[in-house]
Design a protein around this motif. Structure first.
Motif, PDB file in Angstrom:
ATOM      1  N   ALA A 168      29.704 -57.748  17.353  1.00 26.86           N
ATOM      2  CA  ALA A 168      29.181 -56.833  18.165  1.00 26.86           C
ATOM      3  C   ALA A 168      27.577 -57.021  17.985  1.00 26.86           C
ATOM      4  CB  ALA A 168      29.504 -55.461  17.394  1.00 26.86           C
ATOM      5  N   ILE A 169      27.021 -57.504  16.984  1.00 30.01           N
ATOM      6  CA  ILE A 169      25.531 -57.511  16.690  1.00 30.01           C
ATOM      7  C   ILE A 169      25.324 -58.583  17.859  1.00 30.01           C
ATOM      8  CG2 ILE A 169      23.582 -58.590  15.503  1.00 30.01           C
ATOM      9  CD1 ILE A 169      25.439 -57.214  13.151  1.00 30.01           C
ATOM     10  N   GLU A 170      26.027 -59.724  18.024  1.00 32.26           N
ATOM     11  CA  GLU A 170      25.739 -61.111  18.807  1.00 32.26           C
ATOM     12  C   GLU A 170      25.719 -60.608  20.280  1.00 32.26           C
ATOM     13  OE1 GLU A 170      28.371 -64.062  17.451  1.00 32.26           O
ATOM     14  OE2 GLU A 170      27.212 -64.226  15.679  1.00 32.26           O
ATOM     15  N   ARG A 171      26.862 -59.616  20.635  1.00 27.55           N
ATOM     16  CA  ARG A 171      26.951 -59.218  22.049  1.00 27.55           C
ATOM     17  C   ARG A 171      25.782 -58.109  22.426  1.00 27.55           C
ATOM     18  NH1 ARG A 171      32.947 -57.371  21.429  1.00 27.55           N
ATOM     19  NH2 ARG A 171      31.840 -55.317  21.211  1.00 27.55           N
ATOM     20  N   THR A 172      25.360 -57.447  21.514  1.00 28.22           N
ATOM     21  CA  THR A 172      24.231 -56.427  21.685  1.00 28.22           C
ATOM     22  C   THR A 172      22.959 -57.167  21.774  1.00 28.22           C
ATOM     23  OG1 THR A 172      25.370 -54.870  20.398  1.00 28.22           O
ATOM     24  CG2 THR A 172      22.956 -54.601  20.710  1.00 28.22           C
ATOM     25  N   ILE A 173      22.872 -58.334  21.434  1.00 25.54           N
ATOM     26  CA  ILE A 173      21.525 -59.094  21.265  1.00 25.54           C
ATOM     27  C   ILE A 173      21.515 -59.876  22.781  1.00 25.54           C
ATOM     28  CG2 ILE A 173      20.281 -61.204  20.512  1.00 25.54           C
ATOM     29  CD1 ILE A 173      21.121 -60.092  17.672  1.00 25.54           C
ATOM     30  N   LYS A 174      22.764 -60.509  23.124  1.00 27.00           N
ATOM     31  CA  LYS A 174      22.921 -61.214  24.277  1.00 27.00           C
ATOM     32  C   LYS A 174      22.621 -60.015  25.397  1.00 27.00           C
ATOM     33  CE  LYS A 174      26.213 -63.826  26.963  1.00 27.00           C
ATOM     34  NZ  LYS A 174      27.385 -64.407  26.953  1.00 27.00           N
ATOM     35  N   GLN A 175      23.137 -58.982  25.199  1.00 24.37           N
ATOM     36  CA  GLN A 175      22.965 -57.797  26.443  1.00 24.37           C
ATOM     37  C   GLN A 175      21.650 -57.371  26.665  1.00 24.37           C
ATOM     38  OE1 GLN A 175      25.539 -56.744  28.492  1.00 24.37           O
ATOM     39  NE2 GLN A 175      23.820 -55.685  29.727  1.00 24.37           N
ATOM     40  N   PHE A 176      20.627 -57.123  25.512  1.00 22.72           N
ATOM     41  CA  PHE A 176      19.255 -57.172  25.512  1.00 22.72           C
ATOM     42  C   PHE A 176      18.244 -58.118  26.227  1.00 22.72           C
ATOM     43  CE2 PHE A 176      19.971 -53.574  22.577  1.00 22.72           C
ATOM     44  CZ  PHE A 176      18.951 -52.639  22.979  1.00 22.72           C
ATOM     45  N   LYS A 177      18.845 -59.300  25.704  1.00 24.10           N
ATOM     46  CA  LYS A 177      18.267 -60.510  26.136  1.00 24.10           C
ATOM     47  C   LYS A 177      18.386 -60.801  27.938  1.00 24.10           C
ATOM     48  CE  LYS A 177      17.666 -63.371  22.210  1.00 24.10           C
ATOM     49  NZ  LYS A 177      18.092 -64.450  21.474  1.00 24.10           N
ATOM     50  N   ASN A 178      19.601 -60.273  28.199  1.00 24.57           N
ATOM     51  CA  ASN A 178      20.059 -60.717  29.752  1.00 24.57           C
ATOM     52  C   ASN A 178      19.796 -59.516  30.557  1.00 24.57           C
ATOM     53  OD1 ASN A 178      20.716 -63.112  29.120  1.00 24.57           O
ATOM     54  ND2 ASN A 178      23.022 -62.638  28.628  1.00 24.57           N
ATOM     55  N   SER A 179      19.270 -58.258  30.147  1.00 27.53           N
ATOM     56  CA  SER A 179      18.835 -57.106  30.837  1.00 27.53           C
ATOM     57  C   SER A 179      17.608 -56.937  31.133  1.00 27.53           C
ATOM     58  CB  SER A 179      19.611 -55.914  30.339  1.00 27.53           C
ATOM     59  OG  SER A 179      20.995 -55.956  30.070  1.00 27.53           O
ATOM     60  N   PRO A 180      16.921 -57.217  32.330  1.00 29.48           N
ATOM     61  CA  PRO A 180      15.445 -56.946  32.733  1.00 29.48           C
ATOM     62  C   PRO A 180      15.150 -55.867  32.377  1.00 29.48           C
ATOM     63  CG  PRO A 180      16.944 -57.723  34.512  1.00 29.48           C
ATOM     64  CD  PRO A 180      17.915 -57.600  33.538  1.00 29.48           C
ATOM     65  N   GLU A 181      15.759 -54.632  32.567  1.00 28.78           N
ATOM     66  CA  GLU A 181      15.359 -53.277  32.493  1.00 28.78           C
ATOM     67  C   GLU A 181      15.083 -53.193  30.889  1.00 28.78           C
ATOM     68  OE1 GLU A 181      19.865 -52.947  32.837  1.00 28.78           O
ATOM     69  OE2 GLU A 181      18.079 -53.874  34.257  1.00 28.78           O
ATOM     70  N   LEU A 182      15.457 -54.092  30.267  1.00 27.77           N
ATOM     71  CA  LEU A 182      15.600 -53.674  28.736  1.00 27.77           C
ATOM     72  C   LEU A 182      14.194 -54.517  28.137  1.00 27.77           C
ATOM     73  CD1 LEU A 182      19.128 -53.307  27.471  1.00 27.77           C
ATOM     74  CD2 LEU A 182      17.532 -51.647  28.098  1.00 27.77           C
ATOM     75  N   GLN A 183      13.830 -55.568  29.046  1.00 28.67           N
ATOM     76  CA  GLN A 183      12.783 -56.103  28.266  1.00 28.67           C
ATOM     77  C   GLN A 183      11.241 -55.639  28.689  1.00 28.67           C
ATOM     78  OE1 GLN A 183      13.409 -60.087  30.007  1.00 28.67           O
ATOM     79  NE2 GLN A 183      15.345 -60.288  28.869  1.00 28.67           N
TER      80      GLN A 183
END
Length: 183
Positions: A168-183
């Motif tokens: 779950a942690i790894e998926r969350t980190i990946k989602q943050f890295k791949n979402s331009p609106e979250l960067q």
């Protein structure tokens, strides 16, 4: 025909109970498990002394929930109310607060006592300790100590995540890295 309303009364109090037990077999030799249970009762807290029948019964009921199917016989070593005093942050008054088994585990681990691994099981709450050490660790939690000696420790104790938590942690980190609106 007249229908009657049934009134059911429930227990006035719910208390947390902290317990320590062992199993008299080769696999658990020298190991103690510390857990917690909930006691539903009308008995006031000051009448529930350590190892009294009501506390023991609540602990055994909880222990049997997770040991009954594996055919082991628990040997209850100690029970008491899991209550500690805390100072209120608002006004400095003293209030009672329930505590959980993981706080006792933390005291043991902060004291250099590691969890014991039993073969390839997932049981993570067993410690190679004596009954006296288990009772001391419970007392330390009640006194709000971080460890058995109430000394300050600078040792870093990492959190060990279960496989599903790591995922779950790894998926969350990946989602943050791949979402331009979250960067």
């Amino acid at each position: 025909m007249e229908s009657r309303n049934r009134i059911e009364f429930t227990s006035a109090f719910d208390y947390k109970v902290i317990y320590a037990f062992t199993v008299n077999d080769e696999k658990h030799n020298g190991l103690i498990k510390i857990g917690d249970a909930t006691l539903h009762t009308n008995t006031p807290a000051d009448s529930l002394s350590p190892n009294c029948r009501e506390l023991n019964q609540a602990a055994l009921t909880r222990i049997k929930q997770y040991t009954n199917t594996v055919g082991i016989m628990p040997v209850l070593l100690h029970t008491e109310l899991a209550v500690k005093t805390m100072k209120s942050k608002k006004d400095g008054s003293v209030e009672l607060k329930a505590f959980r088994d993981h706080e006792v585990h933390r005291v043991l681990e902060n004291s250099g006592i590691k969890k014991a691994k039993i073969n390839d099981t997932t049981g993570r709450e067993w410690y190679r300790i004596t009954k006296e050490t288990a009772i001391e660790a419970i007392a330390a939690v009640k006194k709000n100590y971080a460890n058995l000696s109430n000394s300050v420790s600078n040792e870093f104790i990492p959190i060990i995540f279960r496989p599903e938590q790591k995922e779950a942690i790894e998926r969350t980190i990946k989602q943050f890295k791949n979402s331009p609106e979250l960067q």
